[in-house]
Design an enzyme around this catalytic site. Sequence first.
Site, PDB file in Angstrom:
ATOM      1  CB  CYS A  80      -0.904  -0.009   1.234  1.00  0.00           C
ATOM      2  SG  CYS A  80      -2.019   1.410   1.281  1.00  0.00           S
ATOM      3  CB  CYS A 125      -1.591   3.981   8.099  1.00  0.00           C
ATOM      4  SG  CYS A 125      -2.604   4.615   6.740  1.00  0.00           S
ATOM      5  CB  CYS A 153      -0.928  -0.050   8.251  1.00  0.00           C
ATOM      6  SG  CYS A 153      -1.733  -1.286   7.209  1.00  0.00           S
ATOM      7  CB  CYS A 208     -15.759  -7.302   6.495  1.00  0.00           C
ATOM      8  SG  CYS A 208     -17.133  -7.198   7.630  1.00  0.00           S
ATOM      9  CB  CYS A 255     -18.724  -4.845   5.320  1.00  0.00           C
ATOM     10  SG  CYS A 255     -17.746  -3.464   5.980  1.00  0.00           S
ATOM     11  CB  CYS A 271     -18.376   0.250   9.175  1.00  0.00           C
ATOM     12  SG  CYS A 271     -17.259  -0.578  10.331  1.00  0.00           S
ATOM     13  NE  ARG A 291     -17.404  -5.471  13.757  1.00  0.00           N
ATOM     14  CZ  ARG A 291     -17.800  -4.826  12.664  1.00  0.00           C
ATOM     15  NH1 ARG A 291     -16.976  -4.050  12.033  1.00  0.00           N
ATOM     16  NH2 ARG A 291     -19.026  -4.971  12.207  1.00  0.00           N
TER      17      ARG A 291
END
Length: 347
Positions: free
Chosen positions: A58, A62, A65, A102, A133, A193, A265
Amino acid sequence: MSEKIEQLRHDWSQQEVASLFSLPMNDLLFKAQTVHRQHFDPNQVQVSTLLSIKTGACPEDCAYCPQSARFDTQLEKEKLMAVEAVIEKAKAAKAAGSDRFCMGAAWRSPHARDMPMVLAMVKGVKDLGMETCMTLGMLDSEKSQQLAAAGLDYYNHNLDTSPEYYGEIITTRTYSDRLETLQNVRDSGMKVCSGGIVGMGEQEQDRMGLLRQLANLPQHPDSVPINQLVKVKGTPLESVNDLDPFEFIRTIAVARIMMPKSYVRLSAGREEMSEEMQSMCFFAGANSIFYGECLLTTPNPAANKDQALFSKLGINSKHQVTQQPQRLNELLKNTTANANELFYSAV
Ligand code: SAM
Ligand code: DTB
Ligand code: SF4
């Protein structure tokens, strides 16, 4: 329930949120549980199955991550999965009794060239009769509308932390980029979400700020994932100090009070939590988990562990199926979906 059901609020001040965080623990938990019982069955926990449909490489930075190409986390990258392979995983999840599937991709935002595949995944999973999702990064209004038209029920896009702490964690997209994506998702008619991560070295005021941002959106997110940082070797946050477990539980309780009708969650980080801590989170108002031995790329508790915990706590999941353990064991080979199957056999 004798206590009056309060209106949903979207005007929380930092001071009000601070007052909730500073309540004595018993008072905070009692308040959260009271609010929870006004809107939900207290013994019901929603269970979703996660699948990484495109892993690693990616371009974003972040700091938490494992999938960022900027950090050496030894993660094996994978191209976008084939539609059929995704549908097979979803079928297994459905057979296990999972009601929501998801799908996550390590993208800044989906490319136009990937949309036909992504839309086919949504349609294929929907056709199985499951809720869908996706979390694919930033969305403009056109892509939001395409996903909504294909039948996508939920879109996950987290604010991650407070606006003040955000710059310490991500520099390649702004807080307002995130808010814009959430607005595009809402405008297209999909359910939102959105939550964040705690335990990233932030202050309590940042946890307050995150919840305040979420609750003060024009509409509360339908689902609010509260992740505890999974510290991954090679990421800039690999050695950050642990968050006090009671602070995590307080964050769940305050989220429940501020967003009474949303599913909260208990998301990443359960692998590091004791059963007692998870049970306090459920008491504090968490009513959703990711189930299966893998989140996107990191481990989640083993199937039989969660099954035993639910059973000890008298918790039910939404859809339960009864299958023979032998058959389930055969199916249980390292996929989230198959782990689900073992789980549902035992609850
Ligand atoms: N790439 C997309 C994006 O960032 O919007 C979707 C996938 S991303 C992995 C989904 C979410 O997982 C992130 O927003 C973050 O909140 C959460 N996450 C990622 N790594 C994590 C970690 N190490 N611990 C806890 N949560 C994490
Ligand atoms: C969310 O808030 N947490 C999930 C889901 N949305 C996509 C992802 C957690 C990822 C944890 C790190 C990993 O497994 O890569
Ligand atoms: Fe990429 Fe999402 Fe990970 Fe950020 S959280 S590096 S956008 S996969």
